[in-house]
Motif scaffolding. Structure first.
Motif, PDB file in Angstrom:
ATOM      1  N   VAL A   1       0.607  -1.057   0.001  1.00 25.09           N
ATOM      2  CA  VAL A   1      -0.051   0.075  -0.125  1.00 25.09           C
ATOM      3  C   VAL A   1       0.894   1.334   0.044  1.00 25.09           C
ATOM      4  CG1 VAL A   1      -1.979   1.231   1.231  1.00 25.09           C
ATOM      5  CG2 VAL A   1      -1.944  -1.142   1.012  1.00 25.09           C
ATOM      6  N   LYS A   2       2.012   1.131   0.560  1.00 25.15           N
ATOM      7  CA  LYS A   2       2.751   2.575   0.903  1.00 25.15           C
ATOM      8  C   LYS A   2       4.112   2.717  -0.250  1.00 25.15           C
ATOM      9  CE  LYS A   2       1.511   3.189   5.634  1.00 25.15           C
ATOM     10  NZ  LYS A   2       2.092   3.306   7.116  1.00 25.15           N
ATOM     11  N   THR A   3       4.338   1.516  -0.979  1.00 25.25           N
ATOM     12  CA  THR A   3       5.406   1.561  -1.629  1.00 25.25           C
ATOM     13  C   THR A   3       5.104   0.758  -2.985  1.00 25.25           C
ATOM     14  OG1 THR A   3       6.571  -0.536  -1.120  1.00 25.25           O
ATOM     15  CG2 THR A   3       6.835   1.246   0.412  1.00 25.25           C
ATOM     16  N   PRO A   4       6.066   0.929  -3.971  1.00 25.09           N
ATOM     17  CA  PRO A   4       5.947   0.375  -5.363  1.00 25.09           C
ATOM     18  C   PRO A   4       6.283  -1.424  -5.256  1.00 25.09           C
ATOM     19  CG  PRO A   4       7.628   2.233  -5.634  1.00 25.09           C
ATOM     20  CD  PRO A   4       7.203   1.980  -4.056  1.00 25.09           C
ATOM     21  N   ALA A   5       6.503  -1.790  -4.032  1.00 27.73           N
ATOM     22  CA  ALA A   5       6.894  -3.156  -3.818  1.00 27.73           C
ATOM     23  C   ALA A   5       5.942  -4.255  -4.334  1.00 27.73           C
ATOM     24  CB  ALA A   5       7.358  -3.520  -2.392  1.00 27.73           C
ATOM     25  N   ARG A   6       6.078  -5.037  -5.219  1.00 27.49           N
ATOM     26  CA  ARG A   6       5.075  -6.002  -5.822  1.00 27.49           C
ATOM     27  C   ARG A   6       5.580  -7.470  -5.804  1.00 27.49           C
ATOM     28  NH1 ARG A   6       2.740  -2.175  -4.468  1.00 27.49           N
ATOM     29  NH2 ARG A   6       1.074  -0.909  -5.514  1.00 27.49           N
ATOM     30  N   PHE A   7       6.832  -7.502  -5.238  1.00 23.30           N
ATOM     31  CA  PHE A   7       7.588  -8.948  -5.385  1.00 23.30           C
ATOM     32  C   PHE A   7       7.875  -9.442  -4.107  1.00 23.30           C
ATOM     33  CE2 PHE A   7       8.224  -6.605  -9.237  1.00 23.30           C
ATOM     34  CZ  PHE A   7       7.369  -7.441 -10.232  1.00 23.30           C
ATOM     35  N   PHE A   8       7.511 -10.555  -3.820  1.00 24.19           N
ATOM     36  CA  PHE A   8       7.782 -11.103  -2.289  1.00 24.19           C
ATOM     37  C   PHE A   8       8.078 -12.517  -2.342  1.00 24.19           C
ATOM     38  CE2 PHE A   8       4.858  -7.588  -2.285  1.00 24.19           C
ATOM     39  CZ  PHE A   8       5.224  -6.750  -1.365  1.00 24.19           C
TER      40      PHE A   8
ATOM     41  N   ALA B   1      -3.262 -13.811 -13.848  1.00 23.50           N
ATOM     42  CA  ALA B   1      -2.930 -12.877 -13.012  1.00 23.50           C
ATOM     43  C   ALA B   1      -2.227 -11.322 -13.375  1.00 23.50           C
ATOM     44  CB  ALA B   1      -2.118 -13.573 -11.891  1.00 23.50           C
ATOM     45  N   CYS B   2      -1.443 -11.729 -14.220  1.00 22.82           N
ATOM     46  CA  CYS B   2      -0.891 -10.335 -14.665  1.00 22.82           C
ATOM     47  C   CYS B   2      -1.638  -9.371 -15.514  1.00 22.82           C
ATOM     48  CB  CYS B   2       0.464 -10.774 -15.838  1.00 22.82           C
ATOM     49  SG  CYS B   2       1.784 -11.442 -14.834  1.00 22.82           S
ATOM     50  N   ARG B   3      -2.900  -9.849 -15.955  1.00 20.87           N
ATOM     51  CA  ARG B   3      -3.813  -9.235 -16.724  1.00 20.87           C
ATOM     52  C   ARG B   3      -4.587  -8.170 -15.935  1.00 20.87           C
ATOM     53  NH1 ARG B   3      -4.060 -10.648 -22.127  1.00 20.87           N
ATOM     54  NH2 ARG B   3      -3.332 -12.895 -22.494  1.00 20.87           N
ATOM     55  N   GLU B   4      -4.689  -8.150 -14.573  1.00 20.14           N
ATOM     56  CA  GLU B   4      -5.582  -7.467 -13.805  1.00 20.14           C
ATOM     57  C   GLU B   4      -4.939  -7.360 -12.245  1.00 20.14           C
ATOM     58  OE1 GLU B   4      -9.233  -9.252 -12.644  1.00 20.14           O
ATOM     59  OE2 GLU B   4      -8.421 -11.154 -12.797  1.00 20.14           O
ATOM     60  N   PRO B   5      -5.405  -6.414 -11.459  1.00 19.88           N
ATOM     61  CA  PRO B   5      -4.925  -6.431 -10.144  1.00 19.88           C
ATOM     62  C   PRO B   5      -4.975  -7.795  -9.401  1.00 19.88           C
ATOM     63  CG  PRO B   5      -6.215  -4.479 -10.493  1.00 19.88           C
ATOM     64  CD  PRO B   5      -6.515  -5.244 -11.782  1.00 19.88           C
ATOM     65  N   SER B   6      -4.357  -8.508  -8.833  1.00 23.03           N
ATOM     66  CA  SER B   6      -4.414  -9.858  -8.309  1.00 23.03           C
ATOM     67  C   SER B   6      -3.345 -10.149  -7.447  1.00 23.03           C
ATOM     68  CB  SER B   6      -4.484 -10.587  -9.318  1.00 23.03           C
ATOM     69  OG  SER B   6      -3.426 -10.785 -10.205  1.00 23.03           O
TER      70      SER B   6
ATOM     71  N   ASP C   1      11.076  -3.290 -14.831  1.00 25.78           N
ATOM     72  CA  ASP C   1      10.326  -2.148 -14.893  1.00 25.78           C
ATOM     73  C   ASP C   1       9.194  -2.395 -16.094  1.00 25.78           C
ATOM     74  OD1 ASP C   1      11.298  -1.070 -12.956  1.00 25.78           O
ATOM     75  OD2 ASP C   1      12.967   0.102 -13.574  1.00 25.78           O
ATOM     76  N   GLY C   2       9.880  -2.795 -17.395  1.00 25.95           N
ATOM     77  CA  GLY C   2       9.017  -2.857 -18.600  1.00 25.95           C
ATOM     78  C   GLY C   2       7.962  -3.907 -18.443  1.00 25.95           C
ATOM     79  N   ALA C   3       7.874  -4.883 -17.422  1.00 25.33           N
ATOM     80  CA  ALA C   3       6.852  -5.679 -17.208  1.00 25.33           C
ATOM     81  C   ALA C   3       6.226  -6.264 -18.487  1.00 25.33           C
ATOM     82  CB  ALA C   3       5.801  -4.744 -16.285  1.00 25.33           C
TER      83      ALA C   3
ATOM     84  N   PRO D   1       0.205  -3.306 -13.363  1.00 23.60           N
ATOM     85  CA  PRO D   1       1.119  -2.613 -11.999  1.00 23.60           C
ATOM     86  C   PRO D   1       0.640  -3.077 -10.825  1.00 23.60           C
ATOM     87  CG  PRO D   1      -0.328  -1.014 -13.139  1.00 23.60           C
ATOM     88  CD  PRO D   1      -0.333  -2.109 -14.070  1.00 23.60           C
ATOM     89  N   GLU D   2      -0.339  -3.474 -10.729  1.00 19.82           N
ATOM     90  CA  GLU D   2      -0.946  -3.959  -9.368  1.00 19.82           C
ATOM     91  C   GLU D   2      -1.049  -5.252  -9.280  1.00 19.82           C
ATOM     92  OE1 GLU D   2      -0.833  -1.505  -7.612  1.00 19.82           O
ATOM     93  OE2 GLU D   2      -1.114   0.281  -8.694  1.00 19.82           O
ATOM     94  N   THR D   3      -0.392  -6.107 -10.026  1.00 24.44           N
ATOM     95  CA  THR D   3      -0.277  -7.600  -9.834  1.00 24.44           C
ATOM     96  C   THR D   3       0.834  -7.949  -8.852  1.00 24.44           C
ATOM     97  OG1 THR D   3      -0.943  -8.106 -11.997  1.00 24.44           O
ATOM     98  CG2 THR D   3       0.319  -9.657 -11.008  1.00 24.44           C
ATOM     99  N   ILE D   4       0.406  -8.665  -7.668  1.00 26.46           N
ATOM    100  CA  ILE D   4       1.323  -8.949  -6.674  1.00 26.46           C
ATOM    101  C   ILE D   4       1.735 -10.370  -6.798  1.00 26.46           C
ATOM    102  CG2 ILE D   4       1.689  -8.919  -4.150  1.00 26.46           C
ATOM    103  CD1 ILE D   4       0.575  -6.299  -5.157  1.00 26.46           C
ATOM    104  N   VAL D   5       3.139 -10.560  -6.818  1.00 27.59           N
ATOM    105  CA  VAL D   5       3.895 -11.713  -7.018  1.00 27.59           C
ATOM    106  C   VAL D   5       4.205 -12.200  -5.691  1.00 27.59           C
ATOM    107  CG1 VAL D   5       5.585 -13.185  -8.230  1.00 27.59           C
ATOM    108  CG2 VAL D   5       4.130 -11.576  -9.559  1.00 27.59           C
TER     109      VAL D   5
END
Length: 598
Positions: free
Chosen positions: A294-301, A420-425, A450-452, A466-470
């Motif tokens: 929520v607070k950062t651009p982090a999307r990969f965990f 999953a990459c086609r939508e926020p998920s 960054d190119g994703a 951009p809102e796909t969480i891995v």
């Protein structure tokens, strides 16, 4: 042995806190009981047993009960290491001249502390007329009632009686007094008689409590560093120790308003949003990931840890709290670059039972509108034969193309990762370390950059939303696990190494997932599972597992069969050891001692 400073005679002269002062006054003013039932199990006297009410201990117990019940802004918690060892018991609460802050180290029996008002000051030592030591006793009492090295069943049981009586307005004064005597006697014996009590003793460095002693000051820079911040069994809200970093376990319902993103999800994907119970507790680790999302651009965990520690559950919880669909992709030894993106599956569609009927040339020339309607299903009055002929050919070609597609033996289907990459998920990639070729995952690097974007097999360019969480979940210690390619690791924003669940965490999770309410039996079951797990590690027994999942399966089997001993054979022992003699040893050593006397 000289009397411990916390229990010197002058401390007995201090006023009893209410309601104990009034109760004692009504009973003749005696702080002493010669009733053997009022004495703790550590009282060494064979004859003439007695127990005393100790005012500072009672004030400490009442303060601790208020924290547990949320009746003031005090807080208590434990700091544990990744190996689940206790580093510090922590507490803070307000007093007349400032907020008292303490961290107690059970390994060497030392305190560090400070008092915070307009600035940071030294914590007062135990001095007549100045401080009777109730804050130290409160921390030691807390250490005696939470799961850990200093947990004491007798003390915890009687503290709960006092807590319940306080909640109910002290209606059973005789019951409260008995538990008060036992708690005071218990803590006094365990602190002052370390040599005789041994394993149940409370370590305490006595000189630190003296006026000229070595009470260690806790300066602001150490407080703010988070070194003493609690991370387990947190009651209340810490304002000083880790005030901005310390989190407590909260439910899904509590966190939804905090982390709901409002991201737009496709209508057909809403059914993939997890529906775990709203009162399910969210782990501290999952809260940290939510905070990063929520607070950062982090999307990969990445989460690593043994089976049953809650990695997949946390991934589902994160999706549910965020309000997005959850996908998962399970890796295996044969997973390759192609299957990460798409897979060929057998075509299960049926061929048409009969061929469509086409009009003959004479029909088309005599009545072109009817001929076209025969194949298209729509009648167009007045249509010319040439146009009708062209439309019939076009329709026949399209139907033939669709039929050809339906008759293929295999069709190409995109993977859950691509969906999953086609939508926020949230997409959970399970057990990526089981892939035999560590370089396989690098096929996804272009999606993580960054190119994703990456190319699918049919040439389509897919871009990660951009809102796909891995979230990658895996265990690095199991047989067959491989090391990760460094380029994949470097793209992870956060990597959490999950420790084993404590006995208390197992019990809490089991109650939530099974609604099994026999807590005393559940404590025995969880203890057995943990001891068998420790045995497997100690004896280096490969091929066996024993953790939370085995506990949960045992509970379900017991609910179904009603036989606690028989159900453990097929759910716990059968997975812990492959050889009959090993299973028999585990049964005799760790299971039967709990139930033979029952």
């Amino acid at each position: 042995m000289p009397e411990n400073r916390l229990f010197e005679a002058w401390t007995m002269e201090t006023d009893l806190p209410e309601p104990f002062g009034e109760i004692v006054k009504n009973n003749g003013g005696k702080k002493l009981s010669v009733n053997e039932a009022d004495c703790s199990c550590y009282n060494p006297m064979n004859r003439g047993k007695s127990a005393k009410l100790h005012p500072p201990t009672l004030r400490a117990l009442l303060q601790l009960a208020r924290i547990f019940e949320g009746k003031d802004d005090g807080a208590a918690g434990v700091q544990r290491s990744a190996e689940q060892n206790t580093n510090y018991y922590c507490m803070e609460y307000p007093k007349e001249d400032g907020r008292c802050v303490m961290a107690y180290n059970p390994k060497n029996g030392t305190f560090k502390g400070c008092k915070v008002s307009d600035a940071y000051y030294n914590l007062q030592t135990v001095v007549r007329g100045v401080n009777a030591g109730e804050e130290y006793l409160a921390v030691l009492a807390y250490a005696s009632i939470v799961d850990g090295e200093l947990y004491n069943q007798e003390f915890q049981k009687n503290f709960e009686v006092l807590r319940k009586q306080m909640k109910n307005g002290w209606k059973r004064s005789e019951k409260a007094m008995r538990s008060a005597f036992i708690c005071c006697d218990n803590l006094y014996r365990r602190i002052s008689s370390m040599e005789s009590i041994q394993s149940d003793a409370v370590p305490l460095e006595p000189e630190q409590l003296e006026a000229e002693g070595r009470m260690k000051y806790l300066p602001p820079y150490l407080v703010k560093s988070g070194i003493y911040s609690p991370n387990f069994r947190i009651y209340g809200e810490f304002q000083i120790l880790g005030s901005s970093k310390t989190k407590r376990a909260r439910t899904i319902a509590e966190l939804k308003p905090v982390y709901q993103t409002g991201w737009k999800v496709h209508e057909e994907s809403r059914e993939k949003i997890p529906q775990l119970p709203e009162d399910y507790q969210v782990s501290i680790d999952a809260q940290k990931i939510l905070e990063s999302i929520v607070k950062t651009p982090a999307r990969f965990f990445m989460m690593t840890g043994g089976a049953g520690v809650g990695k997949t559950t946390d991934a589902k919880i994160i999706a549910q709290v965020l309000g997005v669909p959850y996908y998962y992709f399970t890796c295996g030894p044969e997973t390759d670059e192609m299957t990460l993106l798409a897979s060929m599956i057998p075509n299960m569609r049926k061929k048409p039972e009969c061929e469509p009927e086409f009009p003959v040339f004479e029909d088309m020339m005599m009545d072109p509108a009817s001929a076209l309607a025969q194949i298209s299903g729509s009648y167009e009055d007045g249509i010319e034969s040439a146009e009708a002929f062209q439309r019939i050919l076009s329709t026949a070609f399209q139907k033939g193309y669709e039929a050809a597609k339906a008759e293929k033996d295999f069709v190409l289907v995109e993977s859950e990762i691509i969906r999953a990459c086609r939508e926020p998920s949230v997409i959970e990639i399970q057990e990526p370390s089981s892939i035999e070729k560590p370089g396989t995952l690098t096929r996804l690097n272009s999606l993580f950059d960054d190119g994703a974007a990456t190319n699918l097999l049919d040439g389509e360019m897919i871009r990660r939303h951009p809102e796909t969480i891995v979230i990658m979940t895996t265990n690095m210690d199991y047989i067959g696990c491989q090391m990760f390619n460094e380029s994949v690791l470097s793209r992870m924003n956060v990597i959490q190494h999950r420790g084993e669940l404590s006995q208390e965490e197992m019990i809490i999770r089991a109650i939530q997932k099974t609604d099994f309410q026999e807590t005393e039996l559940l404590e025995k079951m969880a203890s057995i599972v943990q001891k068998i797990h420790a045995h497997l590690i100690r004896e280096e027994m490969q091929g066996g597992v024993c953790g939370y999942r085995e506990l949960e399966n045992w509970i379900w089997s017991y609910i179904a069969s009603g036989n606690i001993v028989e159900s453990v054979r097929d759910t716990v022992l059968s997975k812990a050891a492959l050889l009959e003699e090993d299973r028999a040893e585990l049964m005799d050593t760790y299971v039967m001692p709990y139930f033979e006397a029952a």
